[in-house]
Design a protein around this motif. Structure first.
Motif, mmCIF file in Angstrom:
data_model
loop_
_atom_site.group_PDB
_atom_site.id
_atom_site.type_symbol
_atom_site.label_atom_id
_atom_site.label_comp_id
_atom_site.label_asym_id
_atom_site.label_seq_id
_atom_site.Cartn_x
_atom_site.Cartn_y
_atom_site.Cartn_z
ATOM 1 N N GLN A 281 0.852 -1.188 0.000
ATOM 2 C CA GLN A 281 0.000 0.000 0.000
ATOM 3 C C GLN A 281 0.889 1.239 0.000
ATOM 4 N N LEU A 282 0.610 2.163 -0.901
ATOM 5 C CA LEU A 282 1.378 3.404 -0.970
ATOM 6 C C LEU A 282 0.991 4.324 0.178
ATOM 7 N N GLN A 283 1.950 5.141 0.591
ATOM 8 C CA GLN A 283 1.713 6.145 1.613
ATOM 9 C C GLN A 283 1.725 7.526 0.978
ATOM 10 N N PRO A 284 1.151 8.529 1.649
ATOM 11 C CA PRO A 284 1.063 9.866 1.049
ATOM 12 C C PRO A 284 2.411 10.444 0.614
ATOM 13 N N GLY A 285 3.472 10.114 1.307
ATOM 14 C CA GLY A 285 4.776 10.675 0.964
ATOM 15 C C GLY A 285 5.503 9.951 -0.150
ATOM 16 N N ASP A 286 4.961 8.851 -0.660
ATOM 17 C CA ASP A 286 5.626 8.086 -1.712
ATOM 18 C C ASP A 286 5.520 8.816 -3.053
ATOM 19 N N VAL A 287 6.651 9.051 -3.689
ATOM 20 C CA VAL A 287 6.664 9.670 -5.020
ATOM 21 C C VAL A 287 6.474 8.566 -6.051
ATOM 22 N N HIS A 288 5.426 8.682 -6.851
ATOM 23 C CA HIS A 288 5.125 7.602 -7.784
ATOM 24 C C HIS A 288 4.343 8.133 -8.971
ATOM 25 N N HIS A 289 4.273 7.312 -10.025
ATOM 26 C CA HIS A 289 3.461 7.610 -11.202
ATOM 27 C C HIS A 289 3.104 6.301 -11.882
ATOM 28 N N GLN A 290 2.200 6.360 -12.820
ATOM 29 C CA GLN A 290 1.805 5.187 -13.596
ATOM 30 C C GLN A 290 2.511 5.211 -14.948
ATOM 31 N N ASP A 291 3.034 4.062 -15.371
ATOM 32 C CA ASP A 291 3.633 4.005 -16.693
ATOM 33 C C ASP A 291 2.548 3.751 -17.743
ATOM 34 N N ASP A 292 2.957 3.610 -19.004
ATOM 35 C CA ASP A 292 1.997 3.463 -20.094
ATOM 36 C C ASP A 292 1.176 2.177 -20.005
ATOM 37 N N TYR A 293 1.633 1.218 -19.188
ATOM 38 C CA TYR A 293 0.923 -0.061 -19.067
ATOM 39 C C TYR A 293 0.121 -0.158 -17.773
ATOM 40 N N GLY A 294 0.059 0.941 -17.042
ATOM 41 C CA GLY A 294 -0.703 0.950 -15.802
ATOM 42 C C GLY A 294 0.051 0.467 -14.589
ATOM 43 N N ASN A 295 1.359 0.210 -14.707
ATOM 44 C CA ASN A 295 2.161 -0.220 -13.564
ATOM 45 C C ASN A 295 2.546 0.987 -12.712
ATOM 46 N N THR A 296 2.593 0.769 -11.413
ATOM 47 C CA THR A 296 2.993 1.832 -10.499
ATOM 48 C C THR A 296 4.517 1.870 -10.397
ATOM 49 N N ILE A 297 5.088 3.007 -10.741
ATOM 50 C CA ILE A 297 6.537 3.220 -10.670
ATOM 51 C C ILE A 297 6.813 4.154 -9.502
ATOM 52 N N VAL A 298 7.690 3.723 -8.591
ATOM 53 C CA VAL A 298 7.986 4.481 -7.379
ATOM 54 C C VAL A 298 9.418 5.004 -7.446
ATOM 55 N N THR A 299 9.624 6.209 -6.933
ATOM 56 C CA THR A 299 10.968 6.758 -6.765
ATOM 57 C C THR A 299 11.458 6.389 -5.372
ATOM 58 N N TYR A 300 12.489 5.567 -5.318
ATOM 59 C CA TYR A 300 13.029 5.085 -4.045
ATOM 60 C C TYR A 300 14.325 5.819 -3.700
ATOM 61 N N SER A 301 14.668 5.780 -2.425
ATOM 62 C CA SER A 301 15.970 6.272 -1.973
ATOM 63 C C SER A 301 16.955 5.115 -1.940
ATOM 64 N N GLN A 302 18.127 5.343 -2.525
ATOM 65 C CA GLN A 302 19.210 4.386 -2.350
ATOM 66 C C GLN A 302 19.876 4.695 -1.019
ATOM 67 N N ARG A 303 20.165 3.684 -0.253
ATOM 68 C CA ARG A 303 20.599 3.871 1.131
ATOM 69 C C ARG A 303 22.083 3.578 1.332
ATOM 70 N N VAL A 304 22.614 4.166 2.403
ATOM 71 C CA VAL A 304 23.920 3.780 2.939
ATOM 72 C C VAL A 304 23.651 3.231 4.326
ATOM 73 N N ALA A 305 23.823 1.953 4.497
ATOM 74 C CA ALA A 305 23.436 1.305 5.748
ATOM 75 C C ALA A 305 24.581 1.338 6.756
ATOM 76 N N PRO A 306 24.273 1.493 8.030
ATOM 77 C CA PRO A 306 25.304 1.417 9.071
ATOM 78 C C PRO A 306 25.585 -0.033 9.477
ATOM 79 N N TYR A 307 25.699 -0.885 8.452
ATOM 80 C CA TYR A 307 25.931 -2.312 8.685
ATOM 81 C C TYR A 307 26.814 -2.872 7.576
ATOM 82 N N ARG A 308 27.497 -3.949 7.911
ATOM 83 C CA ARG A 308 28.047 -4.844 6.898
ATOM 84 C C ARG A 308 27.073 -5.997 6.733
#
Length: 276
Positions: free
Chosen positions: A132-159
């Motif tokens: 389920q999308l949340q209000p803050g999720d940046v997204h749009h629909q492509d030409d085939y009706g699929n939901t495309i989301v803009t995600y953040s690439q992360r730097v994790a404080p883990y190995r």
């Protein structure tokens, strides 16, 4: 009275047109077949004739008492033609690319928004992994009706260490300095003398996976873990989000699986992982 049938004057030209169309259709079908031949070649060879690769890498566990194996798969695209790419699995019928293993694991974390607290280091777009999308999720629909989301690439404080596939189990070791090292690396103009790069290059090349979609961090794999504290583990196949892994030098720890278990035993360099 005798009568004779007069040949249709338009029959001969129609036959010629029909023959021409049949020839053109055959040539078109041949062209399509030849264009698809690399894909057919790759699909058939990868499914039935995947070649096992001898390796000195310490691969993850794939079954009780049996580690994963490397297989050479053919890949094809318009730019590079046919190339060979390593995959891993328990056998030639059950295999996938290591980066696919890793990216699916972190897509699982993103699905549950388990990486939100980790610093962001850029964005990328791909299909939605959310239920389920949340209000803050940046997204749009492509030409085939699929939901495309803009995600953040992360730097994790883990190995991260892939210790098992089938099911995929990833162990995390606390490394709170890594986000600061990665930020320093960017601020220094991507200097190869930065602490981030020096750490990255210190990891054995044959035991790490670079260029993940979800993370700037490399992923390590194998059955040997370094010394340290702050351990956790997670598994997309077991639907297990990160949870504590109590590794202590005075005893062993266990992760139960559907078939057997992973046991972590103290060793001279840290911990040795076995699958029973």
């Amino acid at each position: 009275m005798l009568t004779y049938d007069t040949p249709d004057a338009g029959a001969a030209p129609m036959k010629i047109v029909t023959i021409i169309l049949l020839v053109l259709g055959a040539l078109l079908a041949l062209g399509v077949f030849l264009a698809a031949l690399p894909w057919i070649d790759v699909a058939v060879l990868n499914s039935f004739f995947a070649k096992e690769i001898a390796t000195n890498s310490d691969l993850p566990w794939a079954a009780p008492g049996r580690k994963a194996r490397y297989y050479s798969l053919k890949s094809w695209d318009w730019n590079n033609g046919i190339t060979r790419v390593p995959a891993w699995g328990s056998n030639s019928w059950r295999k996938e690319y290591p980066l696919d293993t890793a990216n699916k694991a972190f897509a699982f974390l993103e699905k549950h928004r388990a990486m939100n607290a980790w610093p962001a280091a850029g964005t990328f777009e791909t299909y939605s992994v959310y239920e389920q999308l949340q209000p803050g999720d940046v997204h749009h629909q492509d030409d085939y009706g699929n939901t495309i989301v803009t995600y953040s690439q992360r730097v994790a404080p883990y190995r991260f260490f892939i210790v098992s596939i089938e099911p995929t189990v990833i162990v995390m070791q606390s490394a709170p300095e890594l986000p600061a090292w990665q930020e320093e690396y960017v601020q220094q103009g991507y200097s190869r003398d930065s602490r981030w790069i020096r750490w990255y290059m210190s990891l054995p090349e044959q035991q790490r996976l670079p260029d993940l979609v979800w993370l700037q961090n490399p992923l390590e794999f194998g059955t040997e873990l370094p010394r340290g504290s702050g351990w956790k583990w997670f598994s997309p196949d077991l639907e297990q989000l990160p949870t504590d892994l109590p590794l202590v030098e005075s005893g062993s720890a266990v992760i139960p699986l559907k078939h057997g278990q992973l046991k972590f035993r103290p060793s001279e360099s840290g911990w040795h992982v076995v699958r029973e």
